[in-house]
Design a protein around this motif. Structure first.
Motif, PDB file in Angstrom:
ATOM      1  N   ASN A   1       0.975  -1.390  -0.081  1.00  0.00           N
ATOM      2  CA  ASN A   1      -0.056   0.057   0.131  1.00  0.00           C
ATOM      3  C   ASN A   1       1.085   1.184   0.316  1.00  0.00           C
ATOM      4  OD1 ASN A   1      -2.396   1.340  -0.086  1.00  0.00           O
ATOM      5  ND2 ASN A   1      -2.523   1.690   2.202  1.00  0.00           N
ATOM      6  N   LYS A   2       0.301   2.305  -0.310  1.00  0.00           N
ATOM      7  CA  LYS A   2       0.865   3.904  -0.307  1.00  0.00           C
ATOM      8  C   LYS A   2       1.933   3.648  -1.249  1.00  0.00           C
ATOM      9  CE  LYS A   2      -0.186   4.569   4.520  1.00  0.00           C
ATOM     10  NZ  LYS A   2       0.461   4.973   5.782  1.00  0.00           N
ATOM     11  N   MET A   3       1.591   3.213  -2.380  1.00  0.00           N
ATOM     12  CA  MET A   3       2.366   3.065  -3.654  1.00  0.00           C
ATOM     13  C   MET A   3       2.526   4.622  -4.289  1.00  0.00           C
ATOM     14  SD  MET A   3       3.930   0.308  -3.680  1.00  0.00           S
ATOM     15  CE  MET A   3       4.839   0.713  -5.506  1.00  0.00           C
ATOM     16  N   ASP A   4       1.538   5.552  -3.858  1.00  0.00           N
ATOM     17  CA  ASP A   4       1.668   6.983  -4.543  1.00  0.00           C
ATOM     18  C   ASP A   4       2.725   7.572  -3.846  1.00  0.00           C
ATOM     19  OD1 ASP A   4      -0.282   6.557  -2.403  1.00  0.00           O
ATOM     20  OD2 ASP A   4      -0.518   8.481  -2.313  1.00  0.00           O
ATOM     21  N   MET A   5       3.519   7.315  -2.794  1.00  0.00           N
ATOM     22  CA  MET A   5       4.253   7.856  -2.129  1.00  0.00           C
ATOM     23  C   MET A   5       5.790   8.035  -2.655  1.00  0.00           C
ATOM     24  SD  MET A   5       3.351   7.498   1.984  1.00  0.00           S
ATOM     25  CE  MET A   5       4.180   8.730   2.524  1.00  0.00           C
ATOM     26  N   LEU A   6       6.534   8.992  -2.447  1.00  0.00           N
ATOM     27  CA  LEU A   6       7.784   9.086  -2.818  1.00  0.00           C
ATOM     28  C   LEU A   6       8.786   8.147  -2.194  1.00  0.00           C
ATOM     29  CD1 LEU A   6       9.667  10.868  -4.652  1.00  0.00           C
ATOM     30  CD2 LEU A   6      10.138  12.182  -2.551  1.00  0.00           C
ATOM     31  N   GLY A   7       9.433   7.263  -3.317  1.00  0.00           N
ATOM     32  CA  GLY A   7      10.347   6.050  -2.848  1.00  0.00           C
ATOM     33  C   GLY A   7       9.811   4.746  -2.491  1.00  0.00           C
ATOM     34  N   ALA A   8       8.152   4.778  -2.877  1.00  0.00           N
ATOM     35  CA  ALA A   8       7.646   3.448  -2.746  1.00  0.00           C
ATOM     36  C   ALA A   8       7.888   2.374  -3.677  1.00  0.00           C
ATOM     37  CB  ALA A   8       6.170   3.661  -2.527  1.00  0.00           C
ATOM     38  N   GLU A   9       8.331   3.007  -4.982  1.00  0.00           N
ATOM     39  CA  GLU A   9       8.768   2.064  -6.083  1.00  0.00           C
ATOM     40  C   GLU A   9      10.067   1.034  -5.618  1.00  0.00           C
ATOM     41  OE1 GLU A   9       7.116   0.908  -8.540  1.00  0.00           O
ATOM     42  OE2 GLU A   9       5.541   2.250  -8.721  1.00  0.00           O
TER      43      GLU A   9
ATOM     44  N   GLU B   1       8.137 -15.492  -6.069  1.00  0.00           N
ATOM     45  CA  GLU B   1       6.995 -16.497  -5.861  1.00  0.00           C
ATOM     46  C   GLU B   1       5.820 -15.978  -5.118  1.00  0.00           C
ATOM     47  OE1 GLU B   1       9.769 -17.395  -2.537  1.00  0.00           O
ATOM     48  OE2 GLU B   1       9.863 -17.179  -4.773  1.00  0.00           O
ATOM     49  N   LEU B   2       6.153 -14.956  -4.166  1.00  0.00           N
ATOM     50  CA  LEU B   2       5.159 -14.263  -3.507  1.00  0.00           C
ATOM     51  C   LEU B   2       4.168 -13.425  -4.238  1.00  0.00           C
ATOM     52  CD1 LEU B   2       3.981 -13.871  -0.455  1.00  0.00           C
ATOM     53  CD2 LEU B   2       5.426 -11.912  -0.312  1.00  0.00           C
ATOM     54  N   GLU B   3       2.929 -13.645  -4.135  1.00  0.00           N
ATOM     55  CA  GLU B   3       2.001 -12.799  -4.968  1.00  0.00           C
ATOM     56  C   GLU B   3       1.724 -11.277  -4.128  1.00  0.00           C
ATOM     57  OE1 GLU B   3      -2.611 -12.841  -6.529  1.00  0.00           O
ATOM     58  OE2 GLU B   3      -2.236 -14.208  -5.029  1.00  0.00           O
ATOM     59  N   ILE B   4       2.076 -10.357  -4.785  1.00  0.00           N
ATOM     60  CA  ILE B   4       1.895  -8.913  -4.250  1.00  0.00           C
ATOM     61  C   ILE B   4       1.182  -8.169  -4.969  1.00  0.00           C
ATOM     62  CG2 ILE B   4       3.290  -6.982  -3.481  1.00  0.00           C
ATOM     63  CD1 ILE B   4       5.604  -8.703  -3.213  1.00  0.00           C
ATOM     64  N   ILE B   5       0.067  -7.396  -4.665  1.00  0.00           N
ATOM     65  CA  ILE B   5      -0.514  -6.355  -5.452  1.00  0.00           C
ATOM     66  C   ILE B   5      -0.358  -5.169  -4.868  1.00  0.00           C
ATOM     67  CG2 ILE B   5      -3.183  -5.696  -5.795  1.00  0.00           C
ATOM     68  CD1 ILE B   5      -4.090  -8.518  -5.388  1.00  0.00           C
ATOM     69  N   GLU B   6       0.031  -4.441  -5.995  1.00  0.00           N
ATOM     70  CA  GLU B   6       0.356  -2.691  -5.560  1.00  0.00           C
ATOM     71  C   GLU B   6      -0.834  -2.040  -5.439  1.00  0.00           C
ATOM     72  OE1 GLU B   6       3.421  -1.190  -8.423  1.00  0.00           O
ATOM     73  OE2 GLU B   6       4.066  -3.368  -8.764  1.00  0.00           O
ATOM     74  N   LEU B   7      -0.673  -1.235  -4.472  1.00  0.00           N
ATOM     75  CA  LEU B   7      -1.930  -0.458  -4.304  1.00  0.00           C
ATOM     76  C   LEU B   7      -1.665   0.986  -3.834  1.00  0.00           C
ATOM     77  CD1 LEU B   7      -5.130  -1.137  -3.971  1.00  0.00           C
ATOM     78  CD2 LEU B   7      -4.901  -1.234  -1.480  1.00  0.00           C
ATOM     79  N   SER B   8      -2.777   1.714  -3.978  1.00  0.00           N
ATOM     80  CA  SER B   8      -2.566   3.059  -3.316  1.00  0.00           C
ATOM     81  C   SER B   8      -4.343   3.474  -2.998  1.00  0.00           C
ATOM     82  CB  SER B   8      -2.214   4.367  -4.357  1.00  0.00           C
ATOM     83  OG  SER B   8      -2.432   5.362  -3.691  1.00  0.00           O
ATOM     84  N   ALA B   9      -4.519   3.196  -1.612  1.00  0.00           N
ATOM     85  CA  ALA B   9      -5.874   3.669  -1.289  1.00  0.00           C
ATOM     86  C   ALA B   9      -6.111   4.878  -1.235  1.00  0.00           C
ATOM     87  CB  ALA B   9      -6.190   3.157   0.395  1.00  0.00           C
ATOM     88  N   ALA B  10      -5.364   5.819  -1.554  1.00  0.00           N
ATOM     89  CA  ALA B  10      -5.543   7.372  -1.523  1.00  0.00           C
ATOM     90  C   ALA B  10      -5.890   7.445  -2.944  1.00  0.00           C
ATOM     91  CB  ALA B  10      -4.148   7.944  -1.119  1.00  0.00           C
ATOM     92  N   THR B  11      -5.203   7.033  -4.005  1.00  0.00           N
ATOM     93  CA  THR B  11      -5.642   7.205  -5.446  1.00  0.00           C
ATOM     94  C   THR B  11      -6.544   6.263  -6.135  1.00  0.00           C
ATOM     95  OG1 THR B  11      -3.623   6.303  -6.014  1.00  0.00           O
ATOM     96  CG2 THR B  11      -3.526   8.412  -5.400  1.00  0.00           C
ATOM     97  N   TYR B  12      -6.832   5.300  -5.314  1.00  0.00           N
ATOM     98  CA  TYR B  12      -7.652   4.267  -5.622  1.00  0.00           C
ATOM     99  C   TYR B  12      -6.927   3.189  -6.581  1.00  0.00           C
ATOM    100  CZ  TYR B  12     -11.778   6.312  -3.591  1.00  0.00           C
ATOM    101  OH  TYR B  12     -12.784   6.844  -2.751  1.00  0.00           O
ATOM    102  N   GLN B  13      -5.627   3.160  -6.896  1.00  0.00           N
ATOM    103  CA  GLN B  13      -4.817   2.550  -7.615  1.00  0.00           C
ATOM    104  C   GLN B  13      -5.156   0.748  -7.425  1.00  0.00           C
ATOM    105  OE1 GLN B  13      -0.794   3.195  -7.507  1.00  0.00           O
ATOM    106  NE2 GLN B  13      -0.268   1.217  -8.522  1.00  0.00           N
ATOM    107  N   ASN B  14      -5.479  -0.021  -8.432  1.00  0.00           N
ATOM    108  CA  ASN B  14      -5.538  -1.333  -8.349  1.00  0.00           C
ATOM    109  C   ASN B  14      -6.518  -1.970  -7.466  1.00  0.00           C
ATOM    110  OD1 ASN B  14      -3.620  -1.685 -10.285  1.00  0.00           O
ATOM    111  ND2 ASN B  14      -1.824  -1.919  -8.822  1.00  0.00           N
ATOM    112  N   ILE B  15      -7.461  -1.137  -6.900  1.00  0.00           N
ATOM    113  CA  ILE B  15      -8.652  -1.505  -5.819  1.00  0.00           C
ATOM    114  C   ILE B  15      -9.378  -2.387  -6.637  1.00  0.00           C
ATOM    115  CG2 ILE B  15     -10.669  -0.665  -4.897  1.00  0.00           C
ATOM    116  CD1 ILE B  15      -8.396   0.248  -3.439  1.00  0.00           C
ATOM    117  N   ASP B  16      -9.904  -2.429  -7.953  1.00  0.00           N
ATOM    118  CA  ASP B  16     -10.686  -3.419  -8.419  1.00  0.00           C
ATOM    119  C   ASP B  16      -9.800  -4.814  -8.663  1.00  0.00           C
ATOM    120  OD1 ASP B  16     -12.898  -1.830  -8.786  1.00  0.00           O
ATOM    121  OD2 ASP B  16     -12.429  -1.224 -10.695  1.00  0.00           O
TER     122      ASP B  16
END
Length: 429
Positions: A282-290, A303-318
């Motif tokens: 979460n919080k992928m919209d923040m500086l340095g998150a990438e 092998e670990l499944e990771i979903i990138e998300l930004s709750a603040a910008t609704y990124q990848n919610i669906d």
């Protein structure tokens, strides 16, 4: 107020007393005994109400007493049985015996019921004891005492998905976005101090219940912070969403957070380590998150499944909701609550067993013999000692249970005092 654990006392209703009566009518000679039986006492029954989400109703009332059955009447009329006392609880309620911790019932389905304290049967009237040798008995039974016990009610929320993670990683924000739930959101630790539930619906019309659980910290499984109080709610979830702050808002290491939370889940319950888990960066919209995410992927492996998300910008919610719904479909036939050897976790576990004739004999300081045991105490309470015939019947019952012989073996002699539940008798050879 969210209440998920309480201790209460239950008292089922006593059975009504049977009576001694005789039929006296002008044109009916030798009418005979006509004492009716007492009515059955009310049981204490727990019933699931899916509209409830807390045990708040039991917070301020700790004693629940069911009604007594009505006494029998003359002309062989039986007393009316009392209506059971129905106590409503939310789905996911576990009822335990406070004395030994034994699970009495595990209630998960709407309108599922469990009789936890059984009401006493009504005492028999004298007409029930008539025989050819004794056509007009002069005794009856008192009602059987209702069961009495102290229980612990423990609530484990019934949610399909549980949000876990350190405080302030965005769990409450996510729940508020994907459902109509309105959890408190603040820029400080432990904003969430109680679990919040929300119904989530995907765009392809699949729905599930999501629970936002208070933030966990290191040592939560041992009672540190709020975690120990609410970890029990994770046990009921079918899928875990593990949220991690990739913006390093509080300066924490995402990889260490990931290891710590999984360690706490495993320490609390080994089964949680095998539960399907989606890791949300979460919080992928923040500086340095990438950069933080890239380092995190190197440390945990590809092998670990990771979903990138930004709750603040609704990124990848669906994308997250679709993945959760898919996992729930894949695990629909799996019962994560059941033990390996248990194939029916949803059944009521409590079984009322008939009391056996075990008894114990001890000595008081004054030398009196004290007889105790479920069966003899039950018979004592059901005996009307105001009637000589009932007293003689009680003496025969003691003899048939072997109590007289046991007293002799302990050294009881003529005139010695015998006590049962405060009542005193003289031992007679």
């Amino acid at each position: 107020m969210f209440v998920d654990q309480v201790k209460i006392n239950l008292k089922a209703g006593d059975g009504g007393n049977g009576i001694v009566a005789y039929r006296r009518e002008k044109y009916v000679p030798l009418g005979g005994p006509a004492g009716g039986d007492g009515g059955k006492g009310a049981s204490v029954v727990f019933e699931v109400d899916e509209g409830l989400r807390t045990l708040l109703d039991f917070r301020f009332q700790r004693m629940f007493k069911a009604e007594k059955g009505e006494n029998g009447q003359s002309s062989n009329m039986h007393g009316r049985g009392a209506k059971d006392l129905i106590l409503k609880v939310p789905p996911g309620t576990i009822i335990k015996n406070a004395e030994n911790g034994e699970v009495i019932a595990d209630l998960v389905m709407h309108e599922q019921r469990a009789v936890v304290a059984k009401g006493g049967r009504g005492g028999r009237g004298n007409s029930r004891f008539a025989t050819a040798a004794n056509p007009a008995p002069e005794f009856s039974e008192n009602g059987e005492p209702g069961e009495e016990l102290e229980v612990i009610l423990e609530l484990k929320l019934m949610a399909d998905v549980g949000l876990v993670g350190f405080p302030s990683v965005g769990k409450s924000t996510l729940l508020s976005i994907v459902s109509k739930a309105k959890p408190k959101i603040g820029a400080y630790h432990f904003t969430t101090i109680k679990p919040n539930l929300g119904v989530v619906q995907t765009k392809d019309n699949r729905s599930f219940v999501m629970a936002d659980l208070p933030g966990l910290i290191e040592g939560a499984s041992e009672g540190v912070g709020l975690g120990h109080q609410f970890l029990r709610h994770v046990e009921r979830t079918r899928v875990i969403i593990h949220m991690i702050d990739m913006g390093r808002t509080d300066g924490r290491d995402p990889y260490e957070d990931y290891l710590t939370i999984n360690r706490e889940l495993k320490n609390y319950n080994e089964k949680l380590a095998k539960r399907p888990q989606i890791v949300v960066a979460n919080k992928m919209d923040m500086l340095g998150a990438e950069d933080n995410l890239a380092l995190f992927k190197e440390e945990v492996g590809e092998e670990l499944e990771i979903i990138e998300l930004s709750a603040a910008t609704y990124q990848n919610i669906d994308q997250l909701l679709y993945r959760v719904a898919d996992l729930l479909d894949e695990t629909a036939d799996m019962d994560f609550d059941a033990d390996e050897e248990d194939t029916g976790i949803h059944r009521v576990l409590y079984k009322h067993e008939k009391s056996v004739d075990h008894f114990e004999i001890t000595r008081d300081d004054d030398g009196a013999y004290v007889v105790s045991g479920n069966s003899i105490e039950r018979i004592f309470k059901m005996t009307d000692f105001n009637r000589d015939a009932a007293v003689r019947r009680f003496a025969r019952q003691m003899r048939s249970m072997g109590i007289d012989d046991a007293l002799r073996e302990r050294g009881a002699k003529n005139g010695d005092i015998v006590r049962i539940l405060g009542g005193e008798f003289e031992f007679v050879e």
